[in-house]
Design a protein around this motif. Structure first.
Motif: not given
Length: 290
Positions: A163-170, A172-175
């Motif tokens: 959960a410390q790692l972020t996910i790229v939101n495809g 909106e192209d943001r984490e």
């Protein structure tokens, strides 16, 4: 009658799985869309065949990447949880080598982790993260083992570090932060009557119980009712750190199990106490300098 019921259900379980195994293998090999939903449909069928009635409380998180953290009581947790929505599981590496069940786990795209080797934790965390980032919904059992169904064991925090790692939101192209949603699973009734401590071990699979004899006993006893509750989803940014996140999920599952076992199903989810437990964990860590 109990022996006949067990024999019929066991034969139905094994034969239906064998029939669908090649179809699921082909779906995974060629990337066919049905491969992600076939296990969900099969587990719904399996629950109906065995006589498992699942009562769902709460709402599963939607709209962003999510890891489910659930308490673990039995092998029955797999069809119960997977009957509600398409998902895969995180399991100990030994499961991959089990006859028949290991194959079923691989066909449901289970992530196998070596819990006893701390040096493999980062590798396992990254694999879980990659799967979630690809759009999969994974279910983690942070207790690391199964319980007797009357209590929730301590949640281990090692794999919560995902959960410390972020996910790229495809879109909106943001984490974005990875969301973790606690889920409590409680076995409550047998033939419409409260299951109680005497009968629950026939469905809870823990300790040194042999799997196939336990399967036979569970199949012979008749219809059961299970309560699955989705609790408030959170991010590690909201909670503070992975140990506090584990404490929050553990507290949510403990509260959900208590509500289900005492029959207080009409109450709204009271996850405020779980948040307080997480905040307490943060304070203790700060006081200890950790």
């Amino acid at each position: 009658m109990a022996t006949a019921r067990a024999a019929i259900l066991l034969a139905g379980f094994i034969s239906s799985a064998i029939l669908l195994m090649p179809l699921q293998w082909l779906g995974l090999k060629f990337g066919l869309s049905y491969a992600s939903t076939l296990p969900n449909r099969y587990h719904r069928f399996l629950c109906r065949m065995i006589g498992i009635r699942v009562t769902r409380r709460g709402v599963p998180h939607q709209g962003s990447a999510c890891l489910i953290a659930a308490n673990h009581t039995s092998w029955l947790d797999i069809p119960v949880i997977a009957s509600l929505e398409p998902c895969s599981f995180v399991a100990k590496s030994e499961v991959a080598g089990w006859p028949f069940f290991g194959t079923l786990a691989r066909l449901q795209r289970t992530v196998f982790v070596e819990r006893e080797r701390r040096t493999r934790t980062v590798h396992s965390r990254n694999e879980i993260h990659a799967r979630i980032a690809a759009g999969d919904r994974l279910v983690l059992f942070p207790e690391g083992t199964s319980s007797d169904g009357n209590r929730v064991l301590t949640f281990k925090s090692a794999l919560m570090s995902v959960a410390q790692l972020t996910i790229v939101n495809g879109d909106e192209d943001r984490e974005a932060d990875l969301v973790v949603q606690p889920m409590s699973v409680t076995y409550v009734r047998l033939h419409g009557l409260p299951m109680g401590r005497y009968f629950r071990p026939f469905f809870a699979w823990y300790g040194d119980m042999e799997l196939f004899p336990h399967l036979w006993e569970a199949f012979s006893l008749g219809p059961i009712e299970v309560v699955v509750e989705y609790h408030k989803p959170v991010t590690i940014r909201e909670i503070g750190n992975r140990k506090a996140l584990a404490a929050y999920c553990e507290s949510c599952c403990r509260e959900g199990q208590t509500r289900a076992l005492t029959g207080r199903l009409a109450e709204p989810a009271a996850d405020g106490a779980a948040l307080a437990a997480a905040e307490g964990a943060v304070r203790r860590l700060a006081g200890a300098g950790g």
